[in-house]
Design an enzyme around this catalytic site. Structure first.
Site, mmCIF file in Angstrom:
data_model
loop_
_atom_site.group_PDB
_atom_site.id
_atom_site.type_symbol
_atom_site.label_atom_id
_atom_site.label_comp_id
_atom_site.label_asym_id
_atom_site.label_seq_id
_atom_site.Cartn_x
_atom_site.Cartn_y
_atom_site.Cartn_z
ATOM 1 C CB ALA A 1 -0.906 0.052 1.180
ATOM 2 C CB SER B 1 3.225 7.324 -4.037
ATOM 3 O OG SER B 1 3.273 7.589 -2.925
ATOM 4 C CD GLU C 1 6.707 8.549 -2.238
ATOM 5 O OE1 GLU C 1 6.267 8.011 -3.140
ATOM 6 O OE2 GLU C 1 7.057 7.821 -1.263
ATOM 7 C CB CYS D 1 -3.540 7.042 3.999
ATOM 8 S SG CYS D 1 -2.014 6.357 3.488
ATOM 9 C CD GLU E 1 -0.705 -1.774 -5.176
ATOM 10 O OE1 GLU E 1 -1.719 -1.438 -4.841
ATOM 11 O OE2 GLU E 1 -0.197 -2.782 -5.910
#
Length: 419
Positions: free
Chosen positions: A257, A262, A377, A368, A260
């Site tokens: 997780a 990002s 990112e 999250c 994916e």
């Protein structure tokens, strides 16, 4: 979209309430989730989604109903209190997959989340900034080589999938010679054309678990300060704080997780800017807009459209519909983010919009943990890409295929010209 546009009131539904029904695997939903849910939202605030096996999940379509459902303590990851963890031999790969904080409820969720929270604070994330910058620069150099002759390059394959995977492996402490299995996972996740199978994904998942167990054993013999090393120390320093299966499962989900979302942010963000040149010009002319633009990318086109499933632990009401214990509720983050009642002119990309409040990272106790890292990112990856390749544009006719399923909103490929 026959099932949605000609939806029927179905008194035989799970609650006998006459809520309209659509087919979860409707080809129109796979083709364009946003248009499909816009039509659903216009007709009803809540629907039953019928699965191929005939079962039905309740699906609210509006932002506020979806947000409140995330906060309802009756809607849980599992309908009943969790049993004590068992060994992975008893439950196989799916038992391992079900012992991490993303799919657990309090009090277990609280304990596991607390263990991980220190690794994803804003301060810890900022410490990774130099490595994110350096990794992006390295990948952009390789990308320049790929497209040096003016031929199209796949930005997903050579950049969007690579950057987050390298960074999450470094955060957890996976050495370069052990990363091939994670590249295999990412390729398999993108292959919905017949080459990938459920068994293939399960086989790769077992290989990932094997690598994680090897790394755990190594950190017991030689402690490290990376995230996995910290988790092993927490497991061994205080008996009962983290079981062995929880340790393995949590490392597993951090790896998968952790990259994916990002990947989708980078791919969807670049795609959105290339489709909206006036918005691209704004962020290129004023880089200070990038943090806010990232929030808009996350709102406008999240990498996971239909993802959060909750199970009712007792009778409750969702979007005005009373449901029984054990009823699944499917929460669409993408549908919430395009609700015009919450975000005016929601189908338009606007990098100057105040997009705070989007639900891309979830809401409530399961928000999250890696959101700060994903945001950083995305800002660095997209910003540096535009700086390096100011003539970047879509190749060919500009048609971008997406992974063909109703869950994901990630480009399968993103063919671009750099020069």
């Amino acid at each position: 979209m026959r099932q949605a546009t000609d939806a029927r009131q179905d008194p035989a539904g799970p609650s006998g309430d006459g809520v309209p029904v659509f087919q979860l695997m409707d080809p129109e939903l796979v083709r364009d989730q946003y248009a499909f849910f816009a039509r659903l939202r216009e007709k009803s605030r809540v629907w039953w989604a019928e699965l191929p096996d005939g079962s039905r999940w309740l699906v609210p379509t509006r932002y506020e109903d979806i947000r409140l459902a995330h906060l309802d303590p009756v809607l849980r990851q599992k309908p009943d209190p969790e049993d004590d963890p068992v060994s992975d031999e008893e439950g196989g790969i799916w038992r391992i997959y079900n012992e991490h904080p993303v799919v657990t409820d309090p009090p277990k969720h609280t304990r596991l989340r607390k263990l991980l929270s220190g690794a994803f604070t804003g301060r810890q994330t900022e410490r990774m900034r130099p490595r994110v910058e350096a990794t992006a620069a390295e990948l952009l150099d390789r990308l320049a080589e790929e497209g040096a002759d003016g031929s199209p390059v796949d930005l997903m394959e050579h950049y969007a999938w690579q950057l987050p995977l390298v960074l999450i492996c470094e955060l957890l402490g996976v050495p370069e010679d052990r990363r091939q299995v994670f590249h295999d996972w990412s390729r398999n996740a993108r292959d919905f054309t017949g080459g990938a199978t459920h068994e293939g994904r399960e086989e790769i998942a077992y290989r990932i678990i094997d690598v994680i167990k090897e790394l755990i054993a190594e950190r017991r013999a030689h402690p490290t300060e990376d995230l996995l090393g910290q988790m092993v120390q927490a497991r061994d320093a205080e008996e009962g704080r983290l079981s062995e299966i929880e340790l393995t499962s949590t490392a597993f989900i951090v790896l998968l997780a952790g990259f994916e979302t990002s990947v989708g942010l980078i791919g969807n963000g670049v795609h959105a800017l290339l489709r909206n040149p006036e918005q691209r010009a704004l962020v290129e002319n004023d880089p200070s807009l990038m943090p806010g633009a990232v929030e808009e990318f996350l709102r406008f086109d999240p990498s996971l459209f239909l993802t959060n499933v909750r199970i009712s632990g007792a009778p409750t009401t969702v979007a005005g519909v009373t449901i029984r214990k054990g009823q699944p509720v499917l929460l669409s983050l993408g549908a919430a983010n395009r609700d015009p009642e919450q975000f005016p002119d929601a189908d338009r990309l606007d990098v100057t919009r105040h997009a705070g409040g989007h639900l891309t990272f979830g809401y409530g106790i399961h928000h999250c943990l890696g959101a700060p890292l994903a945001r950083m990112e995305g800002a660095i990856a997209i910003g540096r890409l535009l700086e390096r390749f100011p003539r970047l544009r879509l190749a060919g006719d500009g048609d971008v295929p997406f992974i063909p399923n109703p869950i994901s909103r990630t480009p399968l490929t993103l063919s671009v010209l750099l020069i």
